[in-house]
Design a protein around this motif. Sequence first.
Motif, PDB file in Angstrom:
ATOM      1  N   TYR A 178       0.834  -1.202   0.000  1.00 47.43           N
ATOM      2  CA  TYR A 178       0.000   0.000   0.000  1.00 47.43           C
ATOM      3  C   TYR A 178       0.867   1.250   0.000  1.00 47.43           C
ATOM      4  CZ  TYR A 178      -4.015  -2.964   0.653  1.00 47.43           C
ATOM      5  OH  TYR A 178      -4.980  -3.905   0.459  1.00 47.43           O
ATOM      6  N   THR A 179       0.383   2.264  -0.680  1.00 46.09           N
ATOM      7  CA  THR A 179       1.170   3.474  -0.931  1.00 46.09           C
ATOM      8  C   THR A 179       0.667   4.634  -0.087  1.00 46.09           C
ATOM      9  OG1 THR A 179      -0.278   4.140  -2.751  1.00 46.09           O
ATOM     10  CG2 THR A 179       1.582   2.713  -3.293  1.00 46.09           C
ATOM     11  N   ALA A 180       1.374   5.748  -0.201  1.00 45.40           N
ATOM     12  CA  ALA A 180       0.917   6.982   0.430  1.00 45.40           C
ATOM     13  C   ALA A 180      -0.441   7.369  -0.146  1.00 45.40           C
ATOM     14  CB  ALA A 180       1.929   8.101   0.216  1.00 45.40           C
ATOM     15  N   ILE A 181      -1.230   8.044   0.638  1.00 48.56           N
ATOM     16  CA  ILE A 181      -2.614   8.314   0.291  1.00 48.56           C
ATOM     17  C   ILE A 181      -2.735   9.288  -0.883  1.00 48.56           C
ATOM     18  CG2 ILE A 181      -2.938  10.279   1.849  1.00 48.56           C
ATOM     19  CD1 ILE A 181      -5.654   8.999   2.613  1.00 48.56           C
ATOM     20  N   VAL A 182      -3.780   9.084  -1.693  1.00 51.60           N
ATOM     21  CA  VAL A 182      -4.110   9.973  -2.820  1.00 51.60           C
ATOM     22  C   VAL A 182      -5.606  10.257  -2.761  1.00 51.60           C
ATOM     23  CG1 VAL A 182      -2.233   9.111  -4.273  1.00 51.60           C
ATOM     24  CG2 VAL A 182      -4.509   8.045  -4.406  1.00 51.60           C
ATOM     25  N   PRO A 183      -6.106  11.250  -3.498  1.00 53.23           N
ATOM     26  CA  PRO A 183      -7.544  11.564  -3.472  1.00 53.23           C
ATOM     27  C   PRO A 183      -8.403  10.435  -4.041  1.00 53.23           C
ATOM     28  CG  PRO A 183      -6.295  13.444  -4.283  1.00 53.23           C
ATOM     29  CD  PRO A 183      -5.334  12.297  -4.224  1.00 53.23           C
ATOM     30  N   GLU A 184      -9.641  10.348  -3.538  1.00 57.55           N
ATOM     31  CA  GLU A 184     -10.650   9.447  -4.088  1.00 57.55           C
ATOM     32  C   GLU A 184     -11.292  10.084  -5.320  1.00 57.55           C
ATOM     33  OE1 GLU A 184     -12.279   7.436   0.067  1.00 57.55           O
ATOM     34  OE2 GLU A 184     -13.399   9.065  -0.872  1.00 57.55           O
ATOM     35  N   GLU A 185     -11.795   9.236  -6.217  1.00 54.38           N
ATOM     36  CA  GLU A 185     -12.452   9.734  -7.417  1.00 54.38           C
ATOM     37  C   GLU A 185     -13.716   8.917  -7.696  1.00 54.38           C
ATOM     38  OE1 GLU A 185      -9.624   9.529 -10.566  1.00 54.38           O
ATOM     39  OE2 GLU A 185      -8.572  11.354  -9.961  1.00 54.38           O
ATOM     40  N   VAL A 186     -14.745   9.570  -8.240  1.00 55.61           N
ATOM     41  CA  VAL A 186     -15.977   8.892  -8.613  1.00 55.61           C
ATOM     42  C   VAL A 186     -16.464   9.454  -9.942  1.00 55.61           C
ATOM     43  CG1 VAL A 186     -17.408  10.526  -7.303  1.00 55.61           C
ATOM     44  CG2 VAL A 186     -18.329   8.288  -7.909  1.00 55.61           C
ATOM     45  N   LYS A 187     -17.002   8.568 -10.783  1.00 59.00           N
ATOM     46  CA  LYS A 187     -17.617   8.949 -12.068  1.00 59.00           C
ATOM     47  C   LYS A 187     -19.030   8.387 -12.078  1.00 59.00           C
ATOM     48  CE  LYS A 187     -13.196   8.839 -14.583  1.00 59.00           C
ATOM     49  NZ  LYS A 187     -12.384   8.502 -13.391  1.00 59.00           N
ATOM     50  N   THR A 188     -20.016   9.216 -12.414  1.00 57.07           N
ATOM     51  CA  THR A 188     -21.422   8.825 -12.306  1.00 57.07           C
ATOM     52  C   THR A 188     -22.184   9.140 -13.585  1.00 57.07           C
ATOM     53  OG1 THR A 188     -21.449   9.224  -9.913  1.00 57.07           O
ATOM     54  CG2 THR A 188     -23.569   9.177 -11.028  1.00 57.07           C
ATOM     55  N   ILE A 189     -22.967   8.181 -14.023  1.00 58.28           N
ATOM     56  CA  ILE A 189     -23.934   8.390 -15.095  1.00 58.28           C
ATOM     57  C   ILE A 189     -25.321   8.359 -14.460  1.00 58.28           C
ATOM     58  CG2 ILE A 189     -24.930   7.436 -17.202  1.00 58.28           C
ATOM     59  CD1 ILE A 189     -22.196   6.277 -17.866  1.00 58.28           C
ATOM     60  N   GLU A 190     -26.148   9.339 -14.811  1.00 62.49           N
ATOM     61  CA  GLU A 190     -27.459   9.445 -14.191  1.00 62.49           C
ATOM     62  C   GLU A 190     -28.527   9.714 -15.255  1.00 62.49           C
ATOM     63  OE1 GLU A 190     -29.490  12.706 -11.306  1.00 62.49           O
ATOM     64  OE2 GLU A 190     -27.718  11.692 -10.479  1.00 62.49           O
ATOM     65  N   LEU A 191     -29.665   9.068 -15.110  1.00 59.84           N
ATOM     66  CA  LEU A 191     -30.827   9.288 -15.966  1.00 59.84           C
ATOM     67  C   LEU A 191     -32.002   9.671 -15.083  1.00 59.84           C
ATOM     68  CD1 LEU A 191     -30.557   6.152 -18.313  1.00 59.84           C
ATOM     69  CD2 LEU A 191     -29.730   8.473 -18.775  1.00 59.84           C
ATOM     70  N   GLY A 192     -32.891  10.523 -15.615  1.00 54.06           N
ATOM     71  CA  GLY A 192     -34.014  10.942 -14.806  1.00 54.06           C
ATOM     72  C   GLY A 192     -35.199  11.394 -15.630  1.00 54.06           C
ATOM     73  N   TYR A 193     -36.339  11.460 -14.956  1.00 56.99           N
ATOM     74  CA  TYR A 193     -37.580  11.915 -15.585  1.00 56.99           C
ATOM     75  C   TYR A 193     -38.418  12.619 -14.529  1.00 56.99           C
ATOM     76  CZ  TYR A 193     -42.337  11.698 -17.519  1.00 56.99           C
ATOM     77  OH  TYR A 193     -43.599  12.010 -17.952  1.00 56.99           O
ATOM     78  N   ARG A 194     -38.884  13.824 -14.843  1.00 53.22           N
ATOM     79  CA  ARG A 194     -39.776  14.566 -13.952  1.00 53.22           C
ATOM     80  C   ARG A 194     -41.004  14.991 -14.747  1.00 53.22           C
ATOM     81  NH1 ARG A 194     -34.856  17.545 -12.736  1.00 53.22           N
ATOM     82  NH2 ARG A 194     -33.917  16.827 -10.784  1.00 53.22           N
ATOM     83  N   SER A 195     -42.162  14.953 -14.083  1.00 51.40           N
ATOM     84  CA  SER A 195     -43.378  15.307 -14.799  1.00 51.40           C
ATOM     85  C   SER A 195     -44.442  15.782 -13.835  1.00 51.40           C
ATOM     86  CB  SER A 195     -43.895  14.092 -15.581  1.00 51.40           C
ATOM     87  OG  SER A 195     -45.026  14.441 -16.346  1.00 51.40           O
ATOM     88  N   MET A 196     -45.327  16.645 -14.325  1.00 52.84           N
ATOM     89  CA  MET A 196     -46.499  17.097 -13.591  1.00 52.84           C
ATOM     90  C   MET A 196     -47.729  16.824 -14.451  1.00 52.84           C
ATOM     91  SD  MET A 196     -45.288  20.654 -11.756  1.00 52.84           S
ATOM     92  CE  MET A 196     -44.876  21.490 -13.287  1.00 52.84           C
ATOM     93  N   PHE A 197     -48.633  15.969 -13.959  1.00 57.53           N
ATOM     94  CA  PHE A 197     -49.839  15.603 -14.676  1.00 57.53           C
ATOM     95  C   PHE A 197     -51.051  16.219 -13.992  1.00 57.53           C
ATOM     96  CE2 PHE A 197     -46.913  12.134 -15.568  1.00 57.53           C
ATOM     97  CZ  PHE A 197     -47.078  11.940 -16.940  1.00 57.53           C
ATOM     98  N   PRO A 198     -51.939  16.839 -14.740  1.00 55.33           N
ATOM     99  CA  PRO A 198     -53.183  17.325 -14.132  1.00 55.33           C
ATOM    100  C   PRO A 198     -54.131  16.167 -13.846  1.00 55.33           C
ATOM    101  CG  PRO A 198     -53.187  17.765 -16.488  1.00 55.33           C
ATOM    102  CD  PRO A 198     -51.831  17.210 -16.163  1.00 55.33           C
ATOM    103  N   ILE A 199     -54.701  16.152 -12.645  1.00 53.93           N
ATOM    104  CA  ILE A 199     -55.708  15.158 -12.283  1.00 53.93           C
ATOM    105  C   ILE A 199     -57.094  15.775 -12.375  1.00 53.93           C
ATOM    106  CG2 ILE A 199     -56.545  13.626 -10.459  1.00 53.93           C
ATOM    107  CD1 ILE A 199     -53.749  13.490  -9.397  1.00 53.93           C
TER     108      ILE A 199
END
Length: 949
Positions: free
Chosen positions: A701-722
Amino acid sequence: MFKKQLLVIVFTLSAIANFAQVKINGVVYNEYLEPFYGAKIVSGSETTASNDNGEFTITVKGSFPQTITVSAFGHQTEIVEITRANQKVNVILKENLLLDQVVISASRVPERIIESPVTIERFGLTDIRKTSSNSFYDGLTNLKGVQSRELGYGFKSINTRGFSDFSNSRFVQMVDGMDTAAPALNFSAGNLSGVSELDINNVEILPGASSALYGANAYNGVLLMNTKNPFDFTGISTMFKSGFTNQELAGTNKFYDFAARMAYRFSDAFAAKVNFSYFQAHEWLANDTRNKLIDTGEIAEGSINNPLNYNGINLYGDEFNNSISVQNIGINFFNVLLPQDARVYRTGYAERDILVDEKANNLRFSASFHYRPFEDNRLELIFSTRMARGNGLLQGNDSRYSQREYSIGQSKFEVKGENFYVRAYHTRNDAGNSYSLDATGAVLTARSQANNLVGSWGVDYLLGLSNNGVDWNNLTADISILEAAREYADSFGLQPGTPEFKQAFDDVRSTLITEGGSRIFDRSSYVHADGNYNFKSLLNDWADVQVGGSFRQYNPDSRGTIFNDADQTIRVEEYGFYSQIQKKFFDERLKLTASVRYDKSQNFDGNYSPRFAVNYALGEDKNHIVRASYQTGFRNPTIQEQYLFNQPGRKINLGTSWANLNTLDVQGITGDDIINNSLLTRTVFPDDTNYQGPLYQKSTYTAIVPEEVKTIELGYRSMFPITDTNNISIDVNGFYSIHNDFVFFQDILTPTAGKVLPFGNTPVTATQLQDPNVANGFIDPATNVLVLDAEALNSNLQEFNIVTNSKSVVNSYGASIAVNTKVFNRFDLGLSYDYINFSFDDKDLGLFEPNFNTPKHTFKAQLGNENLFKNFGFNVSGRWLDEYRWVSTFVKGNVDARTVIDAQLNYRIPSIKSRFKIGGTNLFGDEYFVAPGTGQIGQTYYISWTIND
């Protein structure tokens, strides 16, 4: 003639004046045609509010037609045209749908939630007012995708998307743009130094990687708390809250909570506010009887009286400095060879024995002064300061801590306009008389004296066995002998409740750890400056183009009790720059957002954090939006992870930045030895963790280095009249993340002399003991032979618990859905479901496990009505959390599934501008652990009286 002319002039001027200033009367109603109290009415520079009957009067200046604006937080703003002097105004304010509310944090520009390029949660004034939780901060746990770690009445830690314990350094929390992380901890202590219940305006939460705009440590997400501006919210407000907490261990105890806010608008140019709050409550006491050595959620078999291989979670001082020393004692004093696995732990002290006080309290004060030189919001200068002081409990990486007379403060100066802001602030903290419970128990136990030997509990225990006729070949044959031996050894120790114990306890907790006690010294600080400019107005609204940057300098000061700063001064600087462009196309249906940030810390290489997002609006009203994004985040190791240096027991906890390793000298061991000449402890003593892999492995194990994260995100938002008056809002998202260089603690053994041979995958056999070319093991410099005997190794090696990076790649993924609507056109209903999980390809010989610490499945629901009938409302919220596994360096174990129900009833008396609320949390529920080793959370019942909220 002159008199007649003068009379005409005076009459004309009076008429003009009266025409120029006309008083308009009106009434504001809610959707149920009930009077709306507290609505804000604005005409030019004139501002007023509706009274308890919904009535208002405001002066309109200038010629007709004029407009007045009627608004209230959580409701749609109405603009009314005034065409004549005697016009009667009636206004109906409708509630804003959640997705219609405006947020700023997602893109640093105002936009509706439905248009946000990434997942975002908001908690506005309406939500705060009707929450069934004990405070607005507690209420955040009811939001989709948000997890709360409740350690005590005052200490809560908010997180999103997993991978945190109570040291939540992957999540950034801000108040009015200021990071609330404590300088030494590098994470926020909840709302202990945050915002008063009366001063909070709204909360925005960005789950997931957010480094592109918010820089280092915005790895799991960002929480932004925005307070009320005294130009907009004036007057005196107070809150009185009291009730009691109920826990089986601590009993039933009263608590008190008080807050006051005073704000005044002296003119259109100057306004100021002051906040004060205080609470006192009994802590959730901890008495977790599970065994640290059994990595399971089950209660450990046996009891403290039968403690072979028993290390209680909430027992302090039970460990030996070397847990195998009972074998050495057996050989040296009794000429018997005890079984290798017969590890006896001392009795130690329960948590209640070593607490000064079981109560927590917190005092907070803040003040801010606002100046608008142009008498509008084109330019505003702000000076603010806030401080907090109190007592409580904190659970850290290696121990629980009693925080005594701690304090933290922040001061900020900010200049902001319509298109920019520049701010600078200073954060400082003082640990006061805080102390480690582990260190306290260890030192008190070591002060046991018998047979003229200090710290001889092990000798006395084996004497007790011998005196009672133990069968050395079958130690557990007669449990009563073990009990008698323990009682004999304990009889020489300090007994809780005695004057001798109190004197020793006071001495230990008031003496610094570096001087043989348990007190922590910490007077660390940091300075921070950042700014942002939006070029949109200069580009004729072609696009939102922003640039910004930040700078921070950490100044840790622990006198060697936390950091390696006993003989050196530590300073750490970091800076970053970012740019973002956001533009709409195709009749504003398509929105593209692209940003990139560069950050550099003096101890690490620079990091680039790009983000790209695309939104597309469907439907005629553009209220159905799909989105996709690619986001990145990183986390610089905390100051502790870089410069940690302390020795609570036989191990030395060590941060591994090269800036720290280059100054290291422990019995001749250097930082280079730590990295290049060490063995993995758990491959030498596998019985500690049931390790089944190759033995005697060299650490790579080596000296510490920064953590890294890569994220893919999908989404959907909607407003429907009732119906014509009711809609349903839907918010769905899913994500997949890849994490590299996860930070964790690794145990290693480093020789004070001699050489550790290279890593190999083949276990060493007995015939290879004298072979100097064998691929594994440790060459003893005295004999020049390979040593594989654990006892011999232990006498030549120093054990370290180093902070380093995992070699394993961790993947996390999840999905969530939230639905909000009204049922029967009267009751607000909110439902949400979250699924989140992780996986990883083990490349650490089974010695690394991510601290995911999050249930796979979570279901939340809320039902309420602010106007069930006149001035009366209610709200009920419930959440179910699946069982999950808790991983931290302090303890590992399982956490059971739980169901938590909170409820409140409220009644408003407009004539005295008061709201009364009665409620309770965890109603009908069993007490539950948030994590092993914490106090079990019981029930809280409260009644509050808020004036002018």
